[in-house]
Design a protein around this motif. Sequence first.
Motif, short mmCIF file in Angstrom:
data_model
loop_
_atom_site.label_atom_id
_atom_site.label_comp_id
_atom_site.label_asym_id
_atom_site.label_seq_id
_atom_site.Cartn_x
_atom_site.Cartn_y
_atom_site.Cartn_z
N ARG A 24 0.85 -1.20 0.00
CA ARG A 24 0.00 0.00 0.00
C ARG A 24 0.88 1.24 0.00
O ARG A 24 1.67 1.46 0.91
CB ARG A 24 -0.91 0.01 1.22
N TRP A 25 0.74 2.06 -1.06
CA TRP A 25 1.49 3.30 -1.19
C TRP A 25 0.54 4.49 -1.14
O TRP A 25 -0.60 4.41 -1.62
CB TRP A 25 2.27 3.33 -2.50
N ILE A 26 1.01 5.59 -0.57
CA ILE A 26 0.23 6.82 -0.56
C ILE A 26 1.07 7.94 -1.18
O ILE A 26 2.30 7.93 -1.10
CB ILE A 26 -0.22 7.23 0.86
N LEU A 27 0.39 8.87 -1.81
CA LEU A 27 1.02 10.04 -2.43
C LEU A 27 0.41 11.28 -1.80
O LEU A 27 -0.82 11.44 -1.80
CB LEU A 27 0.78 10.04 -3.94
N GLU A 28 1.25 12.15 -1.26
CA GLU A 28 0.75 13.37 -0.64
C GLU A 28 1.60 14.56 -1.04
O GLU A 28 2.79 14.43 -1.36
CB GLU A 28 0.72 13.23 0.88
N VAL A 29 0.97 15.74 -1.03
CA VAL A 29 1.64 16.98 -1.39
C VAL A 29 2.25 17.60 -0.14
O VAL A 29 1.62 17.64 0.92
CB VAL A 29 0.66 17.96 -2.04
N ASP A 30 3.47 18.08 -0.26
CA ASP A 30 4.14 18.77 0.84
C ASP A 30 4.80 20.02 0.28
O ASP A 30 5.85 19.97 -0.34
CB ASP A 30 5.18 17.86 1.49
N ARG A 31 4.17 21.18 0.50
CA ARG A 31 4.69 22.44 -0.05
C ARG A 31 5.98 22.88 0.64
O ARG A 31 6.66 23.77 0.17
CB ARG A 31 3.63 23.54 0.10
N ASN A 32 6.31 22.28 1.78
CA ASN A 32 7.52 22.64 2.50
C ASN A 32 8.67 21.68 2.22
O ASN A 32 9.72 21.78 2.87
CB ASN A 32 7.24 22.67 4.01
N LEU A 33 8.48 20.78 1.28
CA LEU A 33 9.51 19.80 0.96
C LEU A 33 10.75 20.53 0.44
O LEU A 33 10.64 21.39 -0.43
CB LEU A 33 8.99 18.83 -0.09
N GLU A 34 11.93 20.18 0.96
CA GLU A 34 13.18 20.83 0.57
C GLU A 34 14.16 19.81 0.04
O GLU A 34 14.11 18.63 0.40
CB GLU A 34 13.80 21.57 1.76
N TYR A 79 4.16 -0.97 3.57
CA TYR A 79 3.66 0.37 3.30
C TYR A 79 4.75 1.23 2.65
O TYR A 79 5.93 1.09 2.94
CB TYR A 79 3.19 1.05 4.60
N GLY A 80 4.30 2.11 1.79
CA GLY A 80 5.21 3.04 1.15
C GLY A 80 4.59 4.43 1.13
O GLY A 80 3.35 4.57 1.13
N GLU A 81 5.44 5.42 1.11
CA GLU A 81 4.96 6.81 1.16
C GLU A 81 5.76 7.66 0.19
O GLU A 81 6.99 7.52 0.09
CB GLU A 81 5.11 7.36 2.58
N VAL A 82 5.07 8.54 -0.52
CA VAL A 82 5.72 9.49 -1.43
C VAL A 82 5.23 10.90 -1.08
O VAL A 82 4.02 11.14 -0.97
CB VAL A 82 5.40 9.20 -2.91
N LYS A 83 6.18 11.81 -0.92
CA LYS A 83 5.86 13.22 -0.75
C LYS A 83 6.26 13.94 -2.04
O LYS A 83 7.30 13.66 -2.62
CB LYS A 83 6.61 13.82 0.44
#
Length: 239
Positions: A24-34, A79-83
């Motif tokens: 299960r992977w999720i994709l989320e937006v992070d405007r503070n990603l550096e 689990y996997g996560e993408v920002k």
Amino acid sequence: MIKNMDIWEQTFQQLIRKKKPHHRWILEVDRNLELNRSGHGWRQYRHLGFARFQCSLCGRSWISAQVMILFWMRLQEPYGEVKMRLFAQRCQKCETALFEEPRFSEEGIQAVLGSLVMRILLRCYRENVPQERDLGATCEDPLREAFSNGSHDRENCEACLLGVFCPRQSNSRDSKPQPVASSAWWCSCPALTRASNDSTQVQQSPFKKRRLILIISLGVAIIIPLIVVMVVLGVTGVL
């Protein structure tokens, strides 16, 4: 807020489930990603996409093939996560222009996320990856090739101004988190680069003056004795 975020999420789920149906992977937006600022276990991936922009002040629109997208991805099975962060651009014509979010076509979203899934397989699962077209990464836009060799307006690119350098001609790159080198950051930021160049010119100016004075002094030191010798020889009748 990213436009068509539902399409981004749906497309990502379709592509990743084809390869890893039991994870299960999720994709989320992070405007503070550096760039290079995340924690342990994350993998970084930068992608240059093709998108359109429109100024909210004057309505002017433009196309860019150098739209920077920054991803951070991490796998903690199952689990996997993408920002994700899409870097904005602003209008060249408006003095008080705002940074506008890029607008990707559905084909463009498919291409970007197809490349992302390929990097996930490579970096997180250590798998041999197929060609991007096998992941459903179709051509982003027939016009991309024509615009890819064009100039990049770094003065109005959010990524460039923040030090996430957008090369004029470059393939997407992925890497492990690394400390940001101060020299690279300076080279990446046009405003600071100009300041550095101006400082260098100021430092070089006194040197040029000293060199000119030295040349004049040497010339005087040679010419005056020569004139004196010629005058003496003339008076004595040698010449």
